[in-house]
Design an enzyme around this catalytic site. Sequence first.
Site, PDB file in Angstrom:
ATOM      1  N   ARG A 191       8.275  -9.826  -7.311  1.00  0.00           N
ATOM      2  CA  ARG A 191       7.488  -8.632  -7.633  1.00  0.00           C
ATOM      3  C   ARG A 191       7.914  -7.997  -8.962  1.00  0.00           C
ATOM      4  O   ARG A 191       7.077  -7.454  -9.694  1.00  0.00           O
ATOM      5  CB  ARG A 191       7.619  -7.618  -6.488  1.00  0.00           C
ATOM      6  CG  ARG A 191       6.715  -6.414  -6.635  1.00  0.00           C
ATOM      7  CD  ARG A 191       6.707  -5.599  -5.347  1.00  0.00           C
ATOM      8  NE  ARG A 191       5.800  -4.471  -5.419  1.00  0.00           N
ATOM      9  CZ  ARG A 191       6.185  -3.199  -5.261  1.00  0.00           C
ATOM     10  NH1 ARG A 191       7.455  -2.911  -5.023  1.00  0.00           N
ATOM     11  NH2 ARG A 191       5.303  -2.219  -5.319  1.00  0.00           N
ATOM     12  N   HIS A 234       5.462  -6.648 -11.926  1.00  0.00           N
ATOM     13  CA  HIS A 234       5.443  -5.261 -12.414  1.00  0.00           C
ATOM     14  C   HIS A 234       5.888  -5.171 -13.873  1.00  0.00           C
ATOM     15  O   HIS A 234       5.559  -4.200 -14.548  1.00  0.00           O
ATOM     16  CB  HIS A 234       6.312  -4.377 -11.511  1.00  0.00           C
ATOM     17  CG  HIS A 234       5.605  -3.944 -10.268  1.00  0.00           C
ATOM     18  ND1 HIS A 234       5.852  -2.756  -9.634  1.00  0.00           N
ATOM     19  CD2 HIS A 234       4.626  -4.547  -9.542  1.00  0.00           C
ATOM     20  CE1 HIS A 234       5.067  -2.643  -8.560  1.00  0.00           C
ATOM     21  NE2 HIS A 234       4.330  -3.724  -8.486  1.00  0.00           N
ATOM     22  N   HIS A 259       2.050 -11.901  -1.292  1.00  0.00           N
ATOM     23  CA  HIS A 259       2.295 -11.068  -0.103  1.00  0.00           C
ATOM     24  C   HIS A 259       2.468 -11.935   1.145  1.00  0.00           C
ATOM     25  O   HIS A 259       2.293 -11.461   2.257  1.00  0.00           O
ATOM     26  CB  HIS A 259       1.168 -10.048   0.084  1.00  0.00           C
ATOM     27  CG  HIS A 259       1.174  -8.963  -0.966  1.00  0.00           C
ATOM     28  ND1 HIS A 259       0.204  -7.990  -1.063  1.00  0.00           N
ATOM     29  CD2 HIS A 259       2.045  -8.706  -1.975  1.00  0.00           C
ATOM     30  CE1 HIS A 259       0.474  -7.183  -2.084  1.00  0.00           C
ATOM     31  NE2 HIS A 259       1.586  -7.591  -2.655  1.00  0.00           N
ATOM     32  N   ASN A 312       6.558   2.120  -8.657  1.00  0.00           N
ATOM     33  CA  ASN A 312       7.917   1.571  -8.728  1.00  0.00           C
ATOM     34  C   ASN A 312       8.959   2.418  -8.007  1.00  0.00           C
ATOM     35  O   ASN A 312       9.933   1.893  -7.463  1.00  0.00           O
ATOM     36  CB  ASN A 312       8.362   1.425 -10.192  1.00  0.00           C
ATOM     37  CG  ASN A 312       7.584   0.350 -10.936  1.00  0.00           C
ATOM     38  OD1 ASN A 312       7.167  -0.644 -10.344  1.00  0.00           O
ATOM     39  ND2 ASN A 312       7.384   0.555 -12.234  1.00  0.00           N
TER      40      ASN A 312
HETATM   41  C1  HEM Z   1      -3.408  -7.365  -5.989  1.00  0.00           C
HETATM   42  C2  HEM Z   1      -2.835  -6.211  -6.224  1.00  0.00           C
HETATM   43  C3  HEM Z   1      -1.536  -5.820  -5.596  1.00  0.00           C
HETATM   44  C4  HEM Z   1      -1.300  -4.684  -4.906  1.00  0.00           C
HETATM   45  C5  HEM Z   1      -2.286  -3.561  -4.655  1.00  0.00           C
HETATM   46  C6  HEM Z   1       0.057  -4.732  -4.453  1.00  0.00           C
HETATM   47  C7  HEM Z   1       0.676  -3.739  -3.736  1.00  0.00           C
HETATM   48  C8  HEM Z   1       1.910  -3.858  -3.151  1.00  0.00           C
HETATM   49  C9  HEM Z   1       2.528  -2.845  -2.346  1.00  0.00           C
HETATM   50  C10 HEM Z   1       1.909  -1.472  -2.046  1.00  0.00           C
HETATM   51  C11 HEM Z   1       3.714  -3.323  -1.911  1.00  0.00           C
HETATM   52  C12 HEM Z   1       4.733  -2.590  -1.038  1.00  0.00           C
HETATM   53  C13 HEM Z   1       5.603  -1.703  -1.920  1.00  0.00           C
HETATM   54  C14 HEM Z   1       6.509  -0.781  -1.155  1.00  0.00           C
HETATM   55  O1  HEM Z   1       6.640  -0.923   0.052  1.00  0.00           O
HETATM   56  O2  HEM Z   1       7.106   0.096  -1.785  1.00  0.00           O
HETATM   57  C15 HEM Z   1       3.851  -4.642  -2.443  1.00  0.00           C
HETATM   58  C16 HEM Z   1       4.918  -5.469  -2.215  1.00  0.00           C
HETATM   59  C17 HEM Z   1       5.052  -6.712  -2.775  1.00  0.00           C
HETATM   60  N1  HEM Z   1       4.240  -7.265  -3.742  1.00  0.00           N
HETATM   61 FE1  HEM Z   1       2.424  -6.620  -4.257  1.00  0.00          FE
HETATM   62  N2  HEM Z   1       0.621  -5.900  -4.868  1.00  0.00           N
HETATM   63  C18 HEM Z   1      -0.310  -6.593  -5.573  1.00  0.00           C
HETATM   64  C19 HEM Z   1      -0.123  -7.802  -6.209  1.00  0.00           C
HETATM   65  C20 HEM Z   1       1.060  -8.497  -6.221  1.00  0.00           C
HETATM   66  C21 HEM Z   1       1.343  -9.627  -7.054  1.00  0.00           C
HETATM   67  C22 HEM Z   1       0.389 -10.172  -8.108  1.00  0.00           C
HETATM   68  C23 HEM Z   1       2.587 -10.043  -6.741  1.00  0.00           C
HETATM   69  C24 HEM Z   1       3.382 -11.166  -7.338  1.00  0.00           C
HETATM   70  C25 HEM Z   1       2.858 -12.213  -7.909  1.00  0.00           C
HETATM   71  C26 HEM Z   1       3.073  -9.189  -5.692  1.00  0.00           C
HETATM   72  C27 HEM Z   1       4.272  -9.328  -5.039  1.00  0.00           C
HETATM   73  C28 HEM Z   1       4.737  -8.479  -4.064  1.00  0.00           C
HETATM   74  C29 HEM Z   1       5.885  -8.769  -3.242  1.00  0.00           C
HETATM   75  C30 HEM Z   1       6.674 -10.064  -3.240  1.00  0.00           C
HETATM   76  C31 HEM Z   1       6.106  -7.643  -2.449  1.00  0.00           C
HETATM   77  C32 HEM Z   1       7.249  -7.418  -1.458  1.00  0.00           C
HETATM   78  C33 HEM Z   1       8.439  -6.863  -2.232  1.00  0.00           C
HETATM   79  C34 HEM Z   1       9.675  -6.569  -1.408  1.00  0.00           C
HETATM   80  O3  HEM Z   1       9.712  -6.823  -0.209  1.00  0.00           O
HETATM   81  O4  HEM Z   1      10.619  -6.027  -2.009  1.00  0.00           O
HETATM   82  N3  HEM Z   1       2.136  -8.241  -5.423  1.00  0.00           N
HETATM   83  N4  HEM Z   1       2.748  -4.937  -3.214  1.00  0.00           N
END
Ligand code: HEM
Length: 363
Positions: free
Chosen positions: A72, A76, A202, A104
């Site tokens: 992630r 970002h 995800h 973030n």
């Molecule tokens: C399509 C639009 C996207 C939205 C709206 C989105 C939104 C989010 C949100 C709200 C979370 C949880 C954050 C939290 O709990 O504080 C999350 C986690 C995550 N996102 Fe996304 N995301 C998107 C795209 C992506 C992309 C493109 C990637 C990587 C290529 C990604 C990788 C991740 C990962 C791996 C997590 C888990 C992180 C952890 O457990 O520390 N996301 N995302």
Amino acid sequence: MKSFVVSSSFMIKVVTVWYGVFMFGVLLPLSSEAQLDPSFYSKTCPNVHSIVREVINNVSKTDPRMLASLLRLHFHDCFVQGCDGSLLLNNTATIVSEQQARPNNNSIRGLNVVNQIKTAVENACPGIVSCADILALGAEISTVLAGGPDWKVELGRRDSLTANITLAQNLPGPSLTLDQLKKRFSDQGLNTTDLVALSGAHTFGRARCVLFVGRLYNFSNTGNPDPTLNATYLQTLRSVCPNGGPGANVADLDLTTPDTFDKNYYSNLQVQKGLLQSDQELFSTSGADTISIVNKFSADQNAFFEAFKASMIKMGQIGVLTGSKGEIRKQCNFINSQSAELGLYNVASKESSEEDGGMVSSI
Ligand code: HEM
Ligand SMILES: *[C@@H]1O[C@H](CO)[C@@H](O)[C@H](O)[C@H]1NC(C)=O
Ligand SMILES: *[C@@H]1O[C@H](CO)[C@@H](O)[C@H](O)[C@H]1NC(C)=O
Ligand SMILES: *[C@@H]1O[C@H](CO)[C@@H](O)[C@H](O)[C@H]1NC(C)=O
Ligand SMILES: *[C@@H]1O[C@H](CO)[C@@H](O)[C@H](O)[C@H]1NC(C)=O
Ligand SMILES: *[C@@H]1O[C@H](CO)[C@@H](O)[C@H](O)[C@H]1NC(C)=O
Ligand SMILES: *[C@@H]1O[C@H](CO)[C@@H](O)[C@H](O)[C@H]1NC(C)=O
Ligand SMILES: *[C@@H]1O[C@H](CO)[C@@H](O)[C@H](O)[C@H]1NC(C)=O
């Protein structure tokens, strides 16, 4: 005499033409037009991939979620003024950090792991590898360690001298509609296939209740849960996230295989078990062109992996600084002119690397 003058001016033209060819053919590629290249460090830091891998592999033994967190970070970074390490910059007198932007703040993890990696890489090849490239390598290595595909990571990014919290506020949020998601991605040069493939990230990691609790109790102020949320899954999520309860509780983004990089994210969407609204939109928006892509990736993990690799490489090219732009930071949290002032070179010691919390803490 006359023929001498003609021939002389002809010679001047020849020289001018050759000088022009020299300028464009040789000088330009060395300056602003430099491209990323998977073998960028093959002479200057040949073991960089295995050095980064060892640190991440060690950390993931005690913190499997870190693999998701590191993937992630690259996302970002890339979506905010390009893949330039701007996300890593801390607040200073002249830098407003992106780390406190809403998407973030209390959300990104792994900043301390990045510093551990940087220290290990600096020990082997001082002053060579950028923090932006460490994020790109960390994304690929984390994907592989979680069971996902490998790819040749393009390298040669340089680190920014600036951060931009305003742009970071605009990172895609969990309640966006499909049209809004498409817009955020097309703004970055990424198309609908990229959106669906990259959302497959995800398939691992966690999300905080505060980001999806609206779907459980009062979706869009209807007084009811989100109708596109599976009824049994709704009950599970309600027990993790009580109404009015702690927004910092977390749920798995992929309820079936929470720490494995696989195609289950897409099969979850088919049975209305996407955690975030932005996830479920890809399958539940009626008539959307994303539905057939979800179905394809759910049926064929290889198709997902191939698309994910291509889209990661594409995302990794966004707004990169190459050639003489930017710098190679010595410490990822500060631009060199400021880390020098603060005496922070090699600040992430082996001792500090043991500490948890994802942030540097031994300054
Ligand atoms: C399509 C639009 C996207 C939205 C709206 C989105 C939104 C989010 C949100 C709200 C979370 C949880 C954050 C939290 O709990 O504080 C999350 C986690 C995550 N996102 Fe996304 N995301 C998107 C795209 C992506 C992309 C493109 C990637 C990587 C290529 C990604 C990788 C991740 C990962 C791996 C997590 C888990 C992180 C952890 O457990 O520390 N996301 N995302
Ligand atoms: C990783 O763990 C192994 C075994 O505990 C250890 O020998 C090695 O030094 C560690 N490497 C890093 C970079 O932390
Ligand atoms: C970031 O989180 C901290 C700790 O929860 C909070 O005090 C601060 O107000 C938040 N900053 C922003 C800009 O939201
Ligand atoms: C952040 O980006 C916006 C939009 O490109 C720009 O207007 C603004 O000047 C930038 N701010 C900084 C601090 O670079
Ligand atoms: C998205 O872009 C890739 C190339 O980057 C291309 O192969 C693919 O067909 C495009 N998909 C759509 C839906 O336009
Ligand atoms: C849902 O949210 C709206 C707006 O905040 C509020 O007026 C309404 O009472 C809520 N409904 C329920 C059942 O909580
Ligand atoms: C909800 O999940 C169950 C399995 O737990 C599944 O059988 C059912 O089809 C799902 N409902 C919908 C609407 O997808
Ligand atoms: C950078 O900022 C983070 C908070 O975002 C803090 O925990 C960390 O200690 C800072 N790092 C340095 C090297 O000052």
